[in-house]
Design a protein around this motif. Structure first.
Motif, PDB file in Angstrom:
ATOM      1  N   LEU A  96       0.862  -1.347   0.185  1.00  0.00           N
ATOM      2  CA  LEU A  96      -0.088  -0.053   0.154  1.00  0.00           C
ATOM      3  C   LEU A  96       0.684   1.301  -0.111  1.00  0.00           C
ATOM      4  CD1 LEU A  96      -2.808  -1.031   2.535  1.00  0.00           C
ATOM      5  CD2 LEU A  96      -3.043  -0.764  -0.213  1.00  0.00           C
ATOM      6  N   LEU A  99       1.857   1.463  -3.550  1.00  0.00           N
ATOM      7  CA  LEU A  99       0.994   2.175  -4.385  1.00  0.00           C
ATOM      8  C   LEU A  99       0.534   3.440  -4.088  1.00  0.00           C
ATOM      9  CD1 LEU A  99      -1.403   1.191  -6.115  1.00  0.00           C
ATOM     10  CD2 LEU A  99      -3.094   0.916  -4.004  1.00  0.00           C
ATOM     11  N   ARG A 100       0.581   4.010  -2.874  1.00  0.00           N
ATOM     12  CA  ARG A 100       0.333   5.597  -2.608  1.00  0.00           C
ATOM     13  C   ARG A 100       1.294   6.445  -3.343  1.00  0.00           C
ATOM     14  NH1 ARG A 100      -1.235   3.555   2.715  1.00  0.00           N
ATOM     15  NH2 ARG A 100       0.908   3.784   3.408  1.00  0.00           N
ATOM     16  N   THR A 181      -3.308  -0.534  -9.176  1.00  0.00           N
ATOM     17  CA  THR A 181      -4.852  -0.458  -8.497  1.00  0.00           C
ATOM     18  C   THR A 181      -4.287  -1.197  -7.083  1.00  0.00           C
ATOM     19  OG1 THR A 181      -5.582  -2.299  -9.367  1.00  0.00           O
ATOM     20  CG2 THR A 181      -6.201  -0.191 -10.632  1.00  0.00           C
ATOM     21  N   LEU A 182      -5.348  -0.936  -6.320  1.00  0.00           N
ATOM     22  CA  LEU A 182      -5.487  -1.725  -4.878  1.00  0.00           C
ATOM     23  C   LEU A 182      -5.678  -3.386  -5.246  1.00  0.00           C
ATOM     24  CD1 LEU A 182      -5.652  -1.845  -1.925  1.00  0.00           C
ATOM     25  CD2 LEU A 182      -8.111  -1.613  -2.268  1.00  0.00           C
ATOM     26  N   GLU A 183      -6.170  -3.520  -6.167  1.00  0.00           N
ATOM     27  CA  GLU A 183      -6.338  -5.209  -6.751  1.00  0.00           C
ATOM     28  C   GLU A 183      -4.985  -5.638  -6.826  1.00  0.00           C
ATOM     29  OE1 GLU A 183      -8.813  -8.070  -9.751  1.00  0.00           O
ATOM     30  OE2 GLU A 183      -8.889  -5.978  -9.949  1.00  0.00           O
ATOM     31  N   GLU A 186      -2.879  -6.127  -3.719  1.00  0.00           N
ATOM     32  CA  GLU A 186      -3.452  -7.373  -3.013  1.00  0.00           C
ATOM     33  C   GLU A 186      -3.034  -8.694  -3.644  1.00  0.00           C
ATOM     34  OE1 GLU A 186      -7.334  -5.575  -1.163  1.00  0.00           O
ATOM     35  OE2 GLU A 186      -7.739  -6.555  -3.195  1.00  0.00           O
TER      36      GLU A 186
END
Length: 209
Positions: A96, A99-100, A181-183, A186
């Motif tokens: 994360l 990602l950010r 993306t978040l996906e 993950e």
């Protein structure tokens, strides 16, 4: 791997020297984002920072000196590794943070400019490598803790596992130029964790066949 929690250039206590460095780092990052590594000049940074050219040349010496200090500053600003008590949670925190950072307009552009420059300039590559070595080394500690808790096999290479989490995200950012993306984060954690639990990142004995 963790990324900076804020852009370089935040003024911190320390007097005029600290303020000058903060202004120069801020100007360096702006110039890097706008013009790329090869378009960045010492005079340009001095003008943006509102400091004398002599000061910039004397303290940083070259464009490479500026971006090296910038990457050091960004590494220093990065948050410490997570310690959620669970390796999946720790790796997700890492993903994360990546990602950010890469979806942040300024930080993402900074990393893209440095990665692009690193393909053709050894000084830029060295500055980028030092940054990631520091951050990978920091986050490898989460893996060491997981090994001690019995969540991962003995001998698991923390640095390699952290690289495996962030590599797919950077691939999308830099190579295929897709949204990250978040996906994606993950999925990257899930795949890396399955591999780690299966022993894929266990360091080999150099003397073993």
């Amino acid at each position: 791997m963790d990324q900076p929690s804020r852009s370089a250039g935040t003024v911190r206590p320390g007097g005029r020297t600290a303020r000058v460095r903060a202004a120069v780092m801020d100007a360096t990052q702006d110039a890097l984002v706008e013009h790329g590594f090869h378009g960045l000049t010492m005079d340009q940074v001095a003008a943006r920072a509102g400091v004398g050219k002599t000061t910039v040349y004397r303290r940083w010496g070259s464009r490479a000196g500026l971006v090296t200090d910038l990457m050091n500053e960004l590494a220093t600003q990065s948050m410490p590794h997570a310690d959620t008590g669970d390796i999946e949670g720790d790796l997700m925190a890492n993903a994360l943070s990546v990602l950010r950072a890469i979806n942040d307009g300024r930080l993402g552009a900074t990393f893209q400019a440095m990665i692009a420059a690193a393909t053709s300039d050894e000084q830029a590559a060295r500055a980028l490598r030092v940054f990631y070595e520091r951050r990978i080394g920091e986050w490898a500690g989460t893996v060491d803790l997981a090994v001690k808790r019995g969540e991962l096999p003995q001998g698991t290479d923390g640095g390699e596992l952290i690289r495996a989490v962030s590599a797919p995200l950077y691939y999308r950012l830099v190579v295929t130029r897709e949204p990250v993306t978040l996906e994606d984060a993950e999925r990257s954690v899930a795949r890396a964790l399955v591999a780690a639990r299966a022993g894929a990142f266990v360091m080999r004995d150099p003397g073993a066949p």
